[in-house]
Design a protein around this motif. Sequence first.
Motif, PDB file in Angstrom:
ATOM      1  N   VAL A 139       0.838  -1.203   0.000  1.00 58.61           N
ATOM      2  CA  VAL A 139       0.000   0.000   0.000  1.00 58.61           C
ATOM      3  C   VAL A 139       0.874   1.255   0.000  1.00 58.61           C
ATOM      4  O   VAL A 139       0.625   2.207  -0.748  1.00 58.61           O
ATOM      5  N   GLU A 140       1.904   1.247   0.840  1.00 54.62           N
ATOM      6  CA  GLU A 140       2.803   2.411   0.899  1.00 54.62           C
ATOM      7  C   GLU A 140       3.503   2.644  -0.439  1.00 54.62           C
ATOM      8  O   GLU A 140       3.638   3.779  -0.900  1.00 54.62           O
ATOM      9  N   LEU A 141       3.931   1.557  -1.074  1.00 56.85           N
ATOM     10  CA  LEU A 141       4.590   1.688  -2.369  1.00 56.85           C
ATOM     11  C   LEU A 141       3.607   2.153  -3.444  1.00 56.85           C
ATOM     12  O   LEU A 141       3.960   2.947  -4.326  1.00 56.85           O
ATOM     13  N   ALA A 142       2.373   1.676  -3.375  1.00 56.62           N
ATOM     14  CA  ALA A 142       1.360   2.114  -4.337  1.00 56.62           C
ATOM     15  C   ALA A 142       1.073   3.606  -4.182  1.00 56.62           C
ATOM     16  O   ALA A 142       0.895   4.334  -5.168  1.00 56.62           O
ATOM     17  N   ARG A 143       1.046   4.076  -2.940  1.00 55.94           N
ATOM     18  CA  ARG A 143       0.854   5.521  -2.712  1.00 55.94           C
ATOM     19  C   ARG A 143       2.044   6.314  -3.250  1.00 55.94           C
ATOM     20  O   ARG A 143       1.870   7.392  -3.838  1.00 55.94           O
ATOM     21  N   ALA A 144       3.254   5.778  -3.038  1.00 49.23           N
ATOM     22  CA  ALA A 144       4.437   6.467  -3.559  1.00 49.23           C
ATOM     23  C   ALA A 144       4.402   6.516  -5.082  1.00 49.23           C
ATOM     24  O   ALA A 144       4.769   7.531  -5.699  1.00 49.23           O
ATOM     25  N   TYR A 145       3.955   5.440  -5.685  1.00 47.44           N
ATOM     26  CA  TYR A 145       3.830   5.403  -7.143  1.00 47.44           C
ATOM     27  C   TYR A 145       2.794   6.419  -7.604  1.00 47.44           C
ATOM     28  O   TYR A 145       3.038   7.192  -8.544  1.00 47.44           O
ATOM     29  N   ALA A 146       1.634   6.445  -6.958  1.00 52.07           N
ATOM     30  CA  ALA A 146       0.590   7.397  -7.334  1.00 52.07           C
ATOM     31  C   ALA A 146       1.058   8.837  -7.171  1.00 52.07           C
ATOM     32  O   ALA A 146       0.689   9.723  -7.966  1.00 52.07           O
ATOM     33  N   ALA A 147       1.876   9.091  -6.153  1.00 44.92           N
ATOM     34  CA  ALA A 147       2.374  10.446  -5.901  1.00 44.92           C
ATOM     35  C   ALA A 147       3.245  10.954  -7.044  1.00 44.92           C
ATOM     36  O   ALA A 147       3.393  12.174  -7.216  1.00 44.92           O
ATOM     37  N   CYS A 148       3.802  10.047  -7.828  1.00 42.37           N
ATOM     38  CA  CYS A 148       4.613  10.457  -8.983  1.00 42.37           C
ATOM     39  C   CYS A 148       3.772  11.189 -10.021  1.00 42.37           C
ATOM     40  O   CYS A 148       4.304  11.901 -10.876  1.00 42.37           O
ATOM     41  N   PHE A 149       2.434  11.015  -9.951  1.00 38.49           N
ATOM     42  CA  PHE A 149       1.531  11.608 -10.942  1.00 38.49           C
ATOM     43  C   PHE A 149       0.571  12.603 -10.295  1.00 38.49           C
ATOM     44  O   PHE A 149      -0.532  12.835 -10.791  1.00 38.49           O
ATOM     45  N   ALA A 150       1.000  13.199  -9.179  1.00 39.67           N
ATOM     46  CA  ALA A 150       0.117  14.069  -8.405  1.00 39.67           C
ATOM     47  C   ALA A 150      -0.418  15.240  -9.220  1.00 39.67           C
ATOM     48  O   ALA A 150      -1.544  15.715  -8.991  1.00 39.67           O
ATOM     49  N   ASP A 151       0.353  15.720 -10.177  1.00 40.12           N
ATOM     50  CA  ASP A 151      -0.081  16.865 -10.981  1.00 40.12           C
ATOM     51  C   ASP A 151      -1.032  16.476 -12.110  1.00 40.12           C
ATOM     52  O   ASP A 151      -1.631  17.350 -12.746  1.00 40.12           O
ATOM     53  N   ALA A 159      -4.513   7.565 -10.515  1.00 36.69           N
ATOM     54  CA  ALA A 159      -3.196   7.296 -11.091  1.00 36.69           C
ATOM     55  C   ALA A 159      -2.952   5.795 -11.225  1.00 36.69           C
ATOM     56  O   ALA A 159      -2.307   5.339 -12.178  1.00 36.69           O
ATOM     57  N   LEU A 160      -3.465   5.012 -10.278  1.00 33.73           N
ATOM     58  CA  LEU A 160      -3.327   3.558 -10.342  1.00 33.73           C
ATOM     59  C   LEU A 160      -4.263   2.978 -11.390  1.00 33.73           C
ATOM     60  O   LEU A 160      -3.883   2.054 -12.133  1.00 33.73           O
ATOM     61  N   LEU A 161      -5.482   3.498 -11.476  1.00 35.84           N
ATOM     62  CA  LEU A 161      -6.426   3.044 -12.503  1.00 35.84           C
ATOM     63  C   LEU A 161      -5.855   3.203 -13.903  1.00 35.84           C
ATOM     64  O   LEU A 161      -6.106   2.381 -14.791  1.00 35.84           O
ATOM     65  N   ALA A 162      -5.086   4.265 -14.111  1.00 35.93           N
ATOM     66  CA  ALA A 162      -4.580   4.562 -15.456  1.00 35.93           C
ATOM     67  C   ALA A 162      -3.691   3.450 -15.995  1.00 35.93           C
ATOM     68  O   ALA A 162      -3.572   3.297 -17.213  1.00 35.93           O
ATOM     69  N   ASP A 163      -3.077   2.673 -15.119  1.00 33.34           N
ATOM     70  CA  ASP A 163      -2.241   1.567 -15.581  1.00 33.34           C
ATOM     71  C   ASP A 163      -3.077   0.393 -16.076  1.00 33.34           C
ATOM     72  O   ASP A 163      -2.591  -0.436 -16.849  1.00 33.34           O
ATOM     73  N   PHE A 164      -4.315   0.310 -15.633  1.00 38.18           N
ATOM     74  CA  PHE A 164      -5.167  -0.808 -16.005  1.00 38.18           C
ATOM     75  C   PHE A 164      -6.271  -0.402 -16.975  1.00 38.18           C
ATOM     76  O   PHE A 164      -6.685  -1.209 -17.813  1.00 38.18           O
ATOM     77  N   ASP A 165      -6.793   0.821 -16.839  1.00 36.41           N
ATOM     78  CA  ASP A 165      -7.885   1.301 -17.679  1.00 36.41           C
ATOM     79  C   ASP A 165      -7.714   2.786 -17.936  1.00 36.41           C
ATOM     80  O   ASP A 165      -8.364   3.620 -17.303  1.00 36.41           O
ATOM     81  N   LEU A 363      -7.997   2.168   1.055  1.00 32.51           N
ATOM     82  CA  LEU A 363      -6.611   1.931   1.469  1.00 32.51           C
ATOM     83  C   LEU A 363      -5.670   2.945   0.830  1.00 32.51           C
ATOM     84  O   LEU A 363      -4.802   3.520   1.495  1.00 32.51           O
ATOM     85  N   ILE A 364      -5.846   3.187  -0.456  1.00 30.07           N
ATOM     86  CA  ILE A 364      -4.962   4.105  -1.165  1.00 30.07           C
ATOM     87  C   ILE A 364      -5.210   5.548  -0.747  1.00 30.07           C
ATOM     88  O   ILE A 364      -4.264   6.336  -0.597  1.00 30.07           O
ATOM     89  N   GLU A 365      -6.453   5.893  -0.534  1.00 30.75           N
ATOM     90  CA  GLU A 365      -6.781   7.265  -0.144  1.00 30.75           C
ATOM     91  C   GLU A 365      -6.482   7.531   1.327  1.00 30.75           C
ATOM     92  O   GLU A 365      -6.549   8.679   1.787  1.00 30.75           O
ATOM     93  N   GLY A 366      -6.180   6.479   2.102  1.00 26.50           N
ATOM     94  CA  GLY A 366      -5.803   6.650   3.499  1.00 26.50           C
ATOM     95  C   GLY A 366      -6.959   6.712   4.464  1.00 26.50           C
ATOM     96  O   GLY A 366      -6.768   7.048   5.642  1.00 26.50           O
ATOM     97  N   THR A 367      -8.162   6.354   4.027  1.00 28.40           N
ATOM     98  CA  THR A 367      -9.324   6.365   4.922  1.00 28.40           C
ATOM     99  C   THR A 367      -9.578   5.006   5.568  1.00 28.40           C
ATOM    100  O   THR A 367     -10.494   4.863   6.373  1.00 28.40           O
ATOM    101  N   LEU A 368      -8.767   4.009   5.204  1.00 26.07           N
ATOM    102  CA  LEU A 368      -8.859   2.686   5.806  1.00 26.07           C
ATOM    103  C   LEU A 368      -7.448   2.184   6.069  1.00 26.07           C
ATOM    104  O   LEU A 368      -6.611   2.155   5.164  1.00 26.07           O
ATOM    105  N   ALA A 369      -7.179   1.788   7.324  1.00 27.70           N
ATOM    106  CA  ALA A 369      -5.876   1.243   7.687  1.00 27.70           C
ATOM    107  C   ALA A 369      -5.824  -0.243   7.345  1.00 27.70           C
ATOM    108  O   ALA A 369      -6.845  -0.946   7.432  1.00 27.70           O
TER     109      ALA A 369
END
Length: 488
Positions: A139-151, A159-165, A363-369
Amino acid sequence: MAIDAPPTTPIARLRARLAELSDLGALGALAAWDQRTFMPPAGGAGRADQLATLSRLHHERATGPEVGEWLDALADAELDELDVDIVRLAKRDYDRQRQVPGELTAELAQAGAEGQDIWEEARANDDFARFVPALKRNVELARAYAACFADEFARPYDALLADFDYGLTYDRITEVFSELTRELPPLVEELAGRPAPKSLDVPIAAQEQAVKAVLAKFGVTEDSWRLDVSSHPFSTNFGLLDSRITTRYTDGQLESLLAAMHEFGHAIYDRQIAPELARTSLGDGTSMSIHESQSKLWENHVGRHPAFTGVLAAELSAAGFAVTGDEVFASVTAVQPSLIRVSADETTYPLHIVLRFELESALIEGTLAVEDLQAAWNDGMKRLLGVDVPSDADGVLQDVHWSGGAFGYFPSYALGCMIAAQLWESLESELGPQADALALGDVDAIRTWLGTKVHRHGRRLDTVPIVESATGRGLDAAPFLRHLASRR
């Protein structure tokens, strides 16, 4: 022996690099396939290192500054239609990959390989706590990956969806899934109230023989296909003539047949991509939703078709398990809320996906641990399906995806069900009803139509454009709901 001269033009150099990247990707897929089928369990740590190295090399070759120079040189070049699309998708991929550090790419691959081994152990021991540290890392790595596309994206999950759809968003999926969660529960209640079908206690030996016979009718031959067993059925292709599919056998059930047809749908998509797209930026399926639409079409609209269940019955009977087509049809179309996604009926199945979408986005948005995932899963199963979860193995640990860091993948399963129904309506509108052909086990027209309308395009069209091209309309849940209502 003559040695080919190195390419000299920007388009030739780009094509050569794309072919190299395709080969590296195929080798990584081969290593992952082996990990899930034949690799001895103790090999997991070494395989994680190997996959990390392949991922790092792929990233380095994909993001080298020379690739950017070739793309810049081709921006205003006179190119044919195919090369225009090759350059367009290559630039999209290059721009995305350049934003991700190579070290992060390697760590994602290693964490995914290690996470899968830990998940296998945790699932076997019914022990979610064993999986928590690996899942937190992913989860932490997925957030770090998503942060690469914050803009670029409004939400990390997008950002994660874009890799699949590519082109779909959390908001659009929420809109579509809201319709399913509104329309499906009353239909589930109605169909689940029907008398239970006769229990079919199919032995594994009969399943194995029937699976091979059915796949042979679909065109699966030993010279360019493999059928194996894995804990979680999957499909992968290493070339137009090297397809690997797996299923799993459970004594007394028919899941193995449906899973094999499902995975065939993935494989035939990859095999029918136009040959000239091979080893280019266009030579893969365009998205996971379209991929899932192909597998779900073969599973739901062929495998569960009342005409084709007679074929299934004949093959099971030939394998020593006497059964009628009506009995098979009643069994594979029975509706009953249950624990396991891959064993779920076609009516309740999307609700399993809605739950996973809710949980992984939280999980990715941080609203669920991660520590609270088990309880959230159990609560969601009760809310959406009315089912109590007795164990982690049959609950939060049942799917492999999060162990490999595949966040953003799950929505494609329900979207695939919808798109499959859209495609089937269009197919029968153009070709006529397929019942007579399916009663004979003849799927040639279906395979050819899909090859023409969907498969040949590869990545030249994204999810929504390819649906529009094949059906004349965008994403639409109505055909899927009509399909389910026809089971009344």
